[in-house]
Design an enzyme around this catalytic site. Sequence first.
Site, PDB file in Angstrom:
ATOM      1  N   GLY A   1      38.382  64.705  53.637  1.00  0.00           N
ATOM      2  CA  GLY A   1      37.217  64.332  52.823  1.00  0.00           C
ATOM      3  C   GLY A   1      37.384  64.677  51.360  1.00  0.00           C
TER       4      GLY A   1
ATOM      5  N   GLY B   1      41.731  28.535  36.604  1.00  0.00           N
ATOM      6  CA  GLY B   1      40.741  29.593  36.778  1.00  0.00           C
ATOM      7  C   GLY B   1      41.150  30.889  36.115  1.00  0.00           C
ATOM      8  N   ALA B   2      42.450  31.110  36.047  1.00  0.00           N
ATOM      9  CA  ALA B   2      42.919  32.350  35.425  1.00  0.00           C
ATOM     10  C   ALA B   2      42.577  32.365  33.938  1.00  0.00           C
ATOM     11  CB  ALA B   2      44.421  32.490  35.628  1.00  0.00           C
TER      12      ALA B   2
END
Lengths: 517, 134
Positions: A174, A407-408
């Site tokens: 943890g 899109g880049a």
Amino acid sequence: MTDTTGNHLGKLREMRSRAVLGGGQKRIEQQHARGKFTARERLALLLDEGSFQEFGALATHGFSDFGLDKQRFPGDGIVSGFGKINGRRVAVFAQDFTVLGGSFSEVQSHKICRIQDLALASGIPLIGLNDSGGARIQEGVRSLAAYGEVFVRNVMASGVIPQISLILGPCAGGAVYSPALTDFVIMASDSFMFLTGPDVIKATTGEEVSAQTLGGAHVHTARSGVAHLATDTEAAALEMVKRLLAYLPQNNNEDPPQITAYDPTDRMDEALNALIPLAEDEPYDMRDAIARIFDRDSFLEIQADFAANAVIGFARLDGFSVGIVANQPAFMSGALNIDASDKIARFIRTCDAYNVPLVTFVDCPGFLPGTDQEYGGVIRHGAKIIYAYCESTVPKISIVTRKAMGGAYVAMCSKQMRTDLAFAWPTAQIAVMGAEPAVGVLYRDDVQRAADPAAKKRELIAYYRDQFYNPYRAADVGQIDEVIEPRETRPRLVRALEVLRTKVQQNPPKKHGLFPS
Amino acid sequence: MDNLGWGLQMTVLGMGLVFALLALLWGLLHLVLRLERAPVVPMSGQASTDAAERIAAVADDAIGAQVPVTPTVHGMDADLVAAIAVAALTHRAVRRREAAPVMRTYWPGSLLYASRWVTSGRARQNRTWQRGDK
């Protein structure tokens, strides 16, 4: 004069002396034999001389189960307090491996939480030096709950004060979540982080793996991306904190330190004009451009080995701190993939949180195609870049150096991403897709009907290139504010950021956005 | 035909005269060189080595005489001064990279130089984050 407090002072001094020794002289020598510093030695290296003020040095646990009553050490395995780094106030805690292996206890949690609360209230950076074997098993659920107390404060402080974690030894179970919730993780070479250790893995899956192979510094800086920086030694890791802090403000209301300018603002490096190779598929190192444009020797690359197709880091421009995001044509042609998207998006948000202006260099042929990427969720990972750019309110400047496709191009800080200024070099190629596939889509019938299809295709590709493989179409329609000579980039950026220094932009009120994840 | 015969005779006579003079000159030069040549004294290998070393020693002395005296600054030689300069520059570079106080233009933790525009703007930016904000 009679000292009426003599006995009291004697006791206090004796307890303080014990606290300074941590787990005792023998344990300190063992720590040194492993080539490691103790918690106090690390703080002495990190902080300005004489600036450390400790809190909770005498705190001990109240447990007696499993023989813990015979193992009480003042400080209970953690040294915490305030200090200064290069004159700047910081809050620090350092786990002390000489005390019960630095195991995380309820008292440790109280001390860390106390320092977290004070750091947040004071608006100063928090630096944690982690070196712990994990939760103190003898304390049971209390030590687990103690983790939770630290995590919630990590989250509350996120984006408000810089939080930097150093991993200087083991960090397992943890305990790894606290560093993971902070802004930067720096690992020394012989440290390691993992959720489940080699023994547990062997017991559950039969897989045999060493601690270093499972969660060493190289693994987390080059493969998992959990850590941001790695150093060869502990001392170098502590120095790295100082360097990193130089680019960050005290808190999200303030600006990072500005240093006196030492590199001429109007310096024009002629080599930049020859940086982009004539052959359009030939790679070049974007870091050369960065080194020539920004203040000399000021670039600090973050996550250099993770997703090397993207370059992120801090630099200075006329003495001011700036964040740099860039595609790296020298690796995978600079194509974006899942890891690069995560890397870029996270860095944009970090810069935005701490008022560090962003400069983006674009040379990207698009997102990496393939089933691995699609199945891995490249859509939502790529969306992180768009989200981060759109959400950010710091000054944003983009420079298209060569390819900006599809899109880049939109994602990498195009005008619509609330970019303040968009520059392009004359070598820029801004198009929906590359010439060959575009001709395949647009002129399939024409090519098939032609007497010589190959010649027709070549002709159409040349036409497409002529039309779109330049920055002027984009400049025509206002997508590019100015086409500049590469050598002019530095003076242009200096002037642009000078104007944008007081930029203020507000997003609509909301509880929080839903960041693609 | 008479002219041709006369021309050939003149050519042979002229060229013969030139070559005769050249041969005479060559002979004279050869004679002078023989008279001027120093007599060759036979020498052993050891003797020739000693002679070469003597010549080398003279040459060394001549070169050594040309080496300038090492300059000093406050009694420190050039190498030490260079090392100090490099150390100072490196230290300065480290201080700059760390934005040390001496390199900073203002003290972090202060908004003394921030504009009101920025201060109020950032306050508004951060307000959206808070819950229960009216």
